[in-house]
Motif scaffolding. Structure first.
Motif, PDB file in Angstrom:
ATOM      1  N   LYS A  18       0.841  -1.212   0.000  1.00 33.50           N
ATOM      2  CA  LYS A  18       0.000   0.000   0.000  1.00 33.50           C
ATOM      3  C   LYS A  18       0.870   1.254   0.000  1.00 33.50           C
ATOM      4  O   LYS A  18       0.559   2.248  -0.656  1.00 33.50           O
ATOM      5  N   PHE A  19       1.961   1.184   0.788  1.00 30.64           N
ATOM      6  CA  PHE A  19       2.915   2.302   0.779  1.00 30.64           C
ATOM      7  C   PHE A  19       3.461   2.516  -0.632  1.00 30.64           C
ATOM      8  O   PHE A  19       3.525   3.634  -1.129  1.00 30.64           O
ATOM      9  N   ARG A  20       3.883   1.422  -1.287  1.00 31.95           N
ATOM     10  CA  ARG A  20       4.455   1.514  -2.629  1.00 31.95           C
ATOM     11  C   ARG A  20       3.473   2.226  -3.573  1.00 31.95           C
ATOM     12  O   ARG A  20       3.840   3.146  -4.285  1.00 31.95           O
ATOM     13  N   GLN A  21       2.210   1.792  -3.522  1.00 29.82           N
ATOM     14  CA  GLN A  21       1.212   2.349  -4.438  1.00 29.82           C
ATOM     15  C   GLN A  21       0.997   3.834  -4.181  1.00 29.82           C
ATOM     16  O   GLN A  21       0.932   4.639  -5.109  1.00 29.82           O
ATOM     17  N   LYS A  22       0.919   4.178  -2.896  1.00 33.05           N
ATOM     18  CA  LYS A  22       0.659   5.582  -2.554  1.00 33.05           C
ATOM     19  C   LYS A  22       1.822   6.473  -2.986  1.00 33.05           C
ATOM     20  O   LYS A  22       1.634   7.529  -3.599  1.00 33.05           O
ATOM     21  N   TYR A  23       3.040   6.045  -2.689  1.00 34.68           N
ATOM     22  CA  TYR A  23       4.201   6.887  -3.029  1.00 34.68           C
ATOM     23  C   TYR A  23       4.398   6.936  -4.544  1.00 34.68           C
ATOM     24  O   TYR A  23       4.737   7.986  -5.103  1.00 34.68           O
ATOM     25  N   TRP A  24       4.171   5.811  -5.214  1.00 34.90           N
ATOM     26  CA  TRP A  24       4.271   5.793  -6.674  1.00 34.90           C
ATOM     27  C   TRP A  24       3.284   6.800  -7.279  1.00 34.90           C
ATOM     28  O   TRP A  24       3.626   7.570  -8.184  1.00 34.90           O
ATOM     29  N   ASN A  25       2.057   6.818  -6.759  1.00 35.69           N
ATOM     30  CA  ASN A  25       1.050   7.763  -7.261  1.00 35.69           C
ATOM     31  C   ASN A  25       1.479   9.206  -7.028  1.00 35.69           C
ATOM     32  O   ASN A  25       1.265  10.074  -7.878  1.00 35.69           O
ATOM     33  N   LYS A  26       2.083   9.459  -5.866  1.00 35.80           N
ATOM     34  CA  LYS A  26       2.577  10.818  -5.590  1.00 35.80           C
ATOM     35  C   LYS A  26       3.651  11.204  -6.618  1.00 35.80           C
ATOM     36  O   LYS A  26       3.658  12.332  -7.127  1.00 35.80           O
ATOM     37  N   LEU A  27       4.546  10.273  -6.923  1.00 40.89           N
ATOM     38  CA  LEU A  27       5.617  10.563  -7.885  1.00 40.89           C
ATOM     39  C   LEU A  27       5.047  10.836  -9.277  1.00 40.89           C
ATOM     40  O   LEU A  27       5.531  11.719  -9.999  1.00 40.89           O
ATOM     41  N   GLN A  28       3.987  10.110  -9.655  1.00 40.44           N
ATOM     42  CA  GLN A  28       3.385  10.349 -10.977  1.00 40.44           C
ATOM     43  C   GLN A  28       2.697  11.712 -11.013  1.00 40.44           C
ATOM     44  O   GLN A  28       2.762  12.429 -12.011  1.00 40.44           O
ATOM     45  N   THR A  29       2.042  12.072  -9.913  1.00 42.77           N
ATOM     46  CA  THR A  29       1.433  13.409  -9.824  1.00 42.77           C
ATOM     47  C   THR A  29       2.496  14.480  -9.998  1.00 42.77           C
ATOM     48  O   THR A  29       2.316  15.457 -10.722  1.00 42.77           O
ATOM     49  N   LEU A  30       3.648  14.269  -9.347  1.00 41.61           N
ATOM     50  CA  LEU A  30       4.720  15.274  -9.398  1.00 41.61           C
ATOM     51  C   LEU A  30       5.394  15.320 -10.765  1.00 41.61           C
ATOM     52  O   LEU A  30       5.958  16.353 -11.142  1.00 41.61           O
ATOM     53  N   ARG A  31       5.348  14.243 -11.516  1.00 43.74           N
ATOM     54  CA  ARG A  31       5.852  14.298 -12.899  1.00 43.74           C
ATOM     55  C   ARG A  31       4.993  15.257 -13.725  1.00 43.74           C
ATOM     56  O   ARG A  31       5.503  16.029 -14.533  1.00 43.74           O
ATOM     57  N   GLN A  32       3.682  15.181 -13.519  1.00 43.73           N
ATOM     58  CA  GLN A  32       2.766  16.026 -14.283  1.00 43.73           C
ATOM     59  C   GLN A  32       2.659  17.432 -13.691  1.00 43.73           C
ATOM     60  O   GLN A  32       2.527  18.410 -14.413  1.00 43.73           O
ATOM     61  N   GLN A  33       2.703  17.512 -12.364  1.00 38.88           N
ATOM     62  CA  GLN A  33       2.502  18.793 -11.660  1.00 38.88           C
ATOM     63  C   GLN A  33       3.608  18.975 -10.634  1.00 38.88           C
ATOM     64  O   GLN A  33       3.405  18.751  -9.453  1.00 38.88           O
ATOM     65  N   PRO A  34       4.794  19.350 -11.069  1.00 36.88           N
ATOM     66  CA  PRO A  34       5.916  19.456 -10.119  1.00 36.88           C
ATOM     67  C   PRO A  34       5.655  20.448  -8.982  1.00 36.88           C
ATOM     68  O   PRO A  34       6.284  20.380  -7.941  1.00 36.88           O
TER      69      PRO A  34
END
Length: 781
Positions: A487-503
């Motif tokens: 669950k941690f992996r999924q949450k942090y991965w999603n945060k990283l993808q958000t930051l790729r699009q919206q730094p």
């Protein structure tokens, strides 16, 4: 309204999303327990209901696991076993406070109140503080659903309280919007002195307030021409009844088709008058004479310019009148919409000739709710604490980028979240900062530097498997560790993808914010200290080596010893599990030790080399007091930092050794440093007497980060620095001295030292892996 366990969310770039994309037919669902988190422990509520949005605030207690360390009880034993760990670790439950802020459309208010009512378990609250026009409209509904008495609070007082709170507690809260720049959002570092400022709140009308102190503010002006005017006239002109739809039309319009420009009046002569031909001479000026139909888009754009320019000029005049150069804008008219922020910024710049700054707030939609909450919580006095944004539980500021997936666009559309965790003690500036208002902790702004951003986001993505593995291994007796780690992996991965699009989603993107977000996500899933066992083992090994290292140093001549001490500090800093190049070596070679690390170091001259200047300074009088920010556990602090500390003590210099309050990677924590110091004191009379006589003091930084923000340090540490007259600051480690504070200007001597354990960063700095930074700085007289 039925609500079968999920919220239905239309993906239409809804209020607050800042999206200017077309409406989408798809929809997603979001479980309510992802929105109203920890309701069973909610203690106090406040609500701010506007014309279209409801903002709910509540306080909860959060139970989470913490790794505690304590010395073994050796009473009754003759000797300690050689390979016994130096202390024991226990995982305990701790309770901390969290503030939750949720923003949603008024359409959902009844269903939201039903859900809250069904899930309230432990609340002792009998009253809910309410502000905003809807506090009157929905009073009976709230009282009936929640069985709480509604206390109405003054709107303006709540706004000011909320604004002061976010400016003090969220470092990258305020931003400048520059439409044609990359990035569009430029975040302001928190000024330690936030007063005075002008707050322009644009709701249906406009209120302008001068804020002088925490509790002193004055309404200085306003206008009936505001968001309601834009909405009302827009509806008449375009037959469009929805506010966001009207803004969407404006974003596609061309105002010059409707407005009369300076060039339309003067022709080419405008240049001789020193005026730009693109200036609006008359809003809607062409509509009186042109025999044509105007598009809805063009009329909406013209109207938006007219209202925004009027508000901008009014704000600018009041700022000039009161000698203020910072104007914060808030209210439903703004709501993160780029086209609105752009026109207001242009207007302020034009009328003030660039002397007044238009600033917007990431969480401006919550100001009233936060203020109402604070009004109702005065017996707990939340202002006596410092608070930090919890990146794991907060939505980000949304991008206008058309590449965003629909789910990302909707995330902060219908529901938008902010969570803040209470920090144990107040945080303040390090008194030794040369100019606190201009201090920026971070060396590289990844929002700005696209190449660095791409590299570091990829770096953190690639490290994720290792972090998950380490988290699971740290809790071998837990049956659900693997599930939580996933669950941690999924949450942090999603945060990283958000930051790729919206730094810019969470303010300025930096290596520090990426590390902090990872720590927040680990804590979210009860992995408080994945490296606790690693640190315990490495501290035990290093303690057994300490006497031999000190004996070896004591055999050297003075000058040779100074270089050996510095090389020891640097070699110790190699042992950083947060650096992939090092963790790969440590995983594959368990016998890699202090001497091997010394051999890895770059030979002098180092990449940054002020050592000769430092040696010369050591030939002078001793420093009065040195403040040392330590980095890693094990070899770093025990064989690198403590021998260096011991030498300073022998010179007659007092030492304040500052370590993290909470865990991050394999960094040494304050509680671990106390045990380490106690064990070293048992082996070394210099350290023993210094501790006893309080010439060596161990303190906590107030931080739980691998990086170091000198503007948010424990108040007790700051007081001690003043009291002892610290005149030397030593910052060691890549996170503390390179990713942060590399350019930090101090009003006393400083040593910044680190080994570069990342090949990409080393190359960028002009070196190679294991290059050395040894930066000794003396402030200009």
């Amino acid at each position: 309204m039925s609500w079968p366990g999920t919220f239905k969310m239309a993906e239409c770039g809804a209020s607050g999303s800042g999206s200017s994309g077309d409406s989408l037919d798809k929809s997603i669902t979001l479980p309510p327990d992802e929105i109203f988190r920890n309701l069973e422990n909610a203690k106090r509520f406040a609500i701010d209901i506007g014309g279209s949005l409801t903002k709910l605030a509540y306080y909860s207690t959060v139970q989470h696991k913490v790794a505690k360390v304590r010395s073994f009880d050796h009473s009754g034993k003759d000797t300690e076993r050689d390979h016994e760990p130096p202390y024991e670790i226990s995982v305990q439950e701790e309770i901390t406070a969290r503030l939750h802020f949720i923003k949603f459309e008024n359409t959902y208010i009844e269903a939201c109140l039903d859900f809250i009512k069904d899930h309230l378990v432990n609340t002792e609250t009998k009253v809910i503080q309410a502000t905003g026009g809807g506090a009157y409209k929905f009073k009976d509904l709230i009282e009936e659903k929640l069985q709480l008495k509604v206390d109405k609070e003054d709107v303006m007082t709540c706004l000011i309280k909320g604004c002061n709170f976010v400016l003090k507690n969220i470092p990258h809260e305020a931003f400048v919007y520059q439409k044609d720049s990359d990035p569009e959002f430029r975040f302001q570092t928190n000024h330690p002195h936030i007063f005075p400022y002008l707050l322009v709140n644009i709701g249906s009308g406009v209120s302008i307030v001068k804020v002088e102190t925490e509790d002193r503010f004055e309404w200085v002006g306003g206008s009936s021409i505001g968001g309601g005017t834009f909405w009302g006239l827009g509806a008449l002109l375009t037959k469009t009844k929805k506010f966001d739809e009207l803004l969407h039309l404006a974003s596609r319009g061309q105002h010059s088709n409707v407005d009369m420009l300076v060039r339309d009046v003067y022709g080419g002569a405008h240049q001789t008058l020193g005026l730009s031909g693109n200036l609006i001479a008359s809003s809607f000026g062409k509509s009186a004479t042109a025999d044509q139909e105007f598009s809805k888009e063009d009329m909406a754009k013209s109207l938006l310019h007219m209202i925004s320019n009027d508000i901008g000029q009014l704000a600018c005049l009041h700022a000039r009148l009161h000698s203020l150069d910072r104007v914060y804008f808030g209210g439903f008219f703004i709501r993160g919409h780029p086209v609105t922020m752009r026109t207001i910024t242009y207007s302020i710049n034009f009328f003030s000739k660039g002397e007044v700054q238009a600033l917007f707030l990431r969480h401006e939609g919550y100001l009233g709710a936060i203020g109402a909450f604070l009004k109702g919580a005065e017996q707990d006095n939340p202002n006596q604490y410092s608070w930090g944004e919890n990146y794991a539980g907060s939505s980000g500021l949304m991008s206008t980028s058309p590449e965003l997936g629909p789910a990302q666009r909707a995330r902060s559309g219908t529901f938008d979240l902010l969570e803040m965790d209470r920090l144990e003690r107040p945080l303040v500036n390090l008194p030794l900062l040369l100019d606190p208002p201009s201090y920026v902790p971070d060396t590289v702004d990844l929002t700005d530097d696209a190449l660095a951003r791409k590299y570091w986001l990829t770096c953190f993505e690639e490290a994720l498997d290792g972090v998950v593995k380490r988290a699971v291994a740290s809790q071998p007796d837990s049956v659900d560790a693997a599930e939580r780690a996933e669950k941690f992996r999924q949450k942090y991965w999603n945060k990283l993808q958000t930051l790729r699009q919206q730094p810019f989603a969470y303010g300025t993107l930096t290596v520090r914010s990426l590390l902090d977000t990872r720590e927040h996500c680990l804590n979210e899933f009860n992995f408080p200290d994945p490296y606790s066992k690693v640190k315990q083992r490495e501290n035990g090994v290093a303690l057994r080596c300490f006497p031999g290292v000190v004996r070896s140093l004591d055999t050297l001549g003075w000058e040779e010893r100074q270089l050996a001490l510095v090389k020891g500090l640097l070699a110790g800093n190699v042992f950083d599990w947060g650096a992939k190049a090092v963790s790969d070596v440590l995983e594959s070679d368990p016998y890699f030790g202090f001497e091997e690390a010394k051999r890895k170091l770059q030979e002098r001259p180092w990449l940054v080399d002020s050592y000769s200047k430092w040696l010369q300074r050591l030939k002078g009088p001793p420093h009065k007091c040195a403040l040392i920010f330590a980095d890693n556990s094990g070899i770093d602090i025990i064989l690198g930092v403590f021998p260096f500390v011991r030498e300073l003590l022998l010179r007659g210099t007092e030492v304040i050794l500052a370590c993290n309050s909470g865990p991050a990677l394999n960094d040494v924590t304050h509680s671990e440093s106390l045990i380490v110091a106690e064990r070293i004191a048992g082996m070394d009379p210099v350290v023993h007497s210094a501790l006893r006589e309080e010439r060596l003091l161990l303190v906590q930084t107030g931080s739980s980060s691998p990086c170091l923000d000198l503007s948010r340090l424990d108040k007790g540490l700051a007081a001690l620095v003043r009291e002892r007259g610290a005149d030397l600051v030593v910052i060691e480690g890549m996170g503390r001295a390179v990713h942060t504070n590399y350019h930090a200007a101090l009003c006393c001597e400083s040593l910044k030292l680190a080994v570069i354990k990342n090949a990409w960063l080393a190359e960028r700095l002009g070196g190679r892996l294991f290059s050395v930074i040894f930066k000794y700085e003396v402030p200009a007289e």
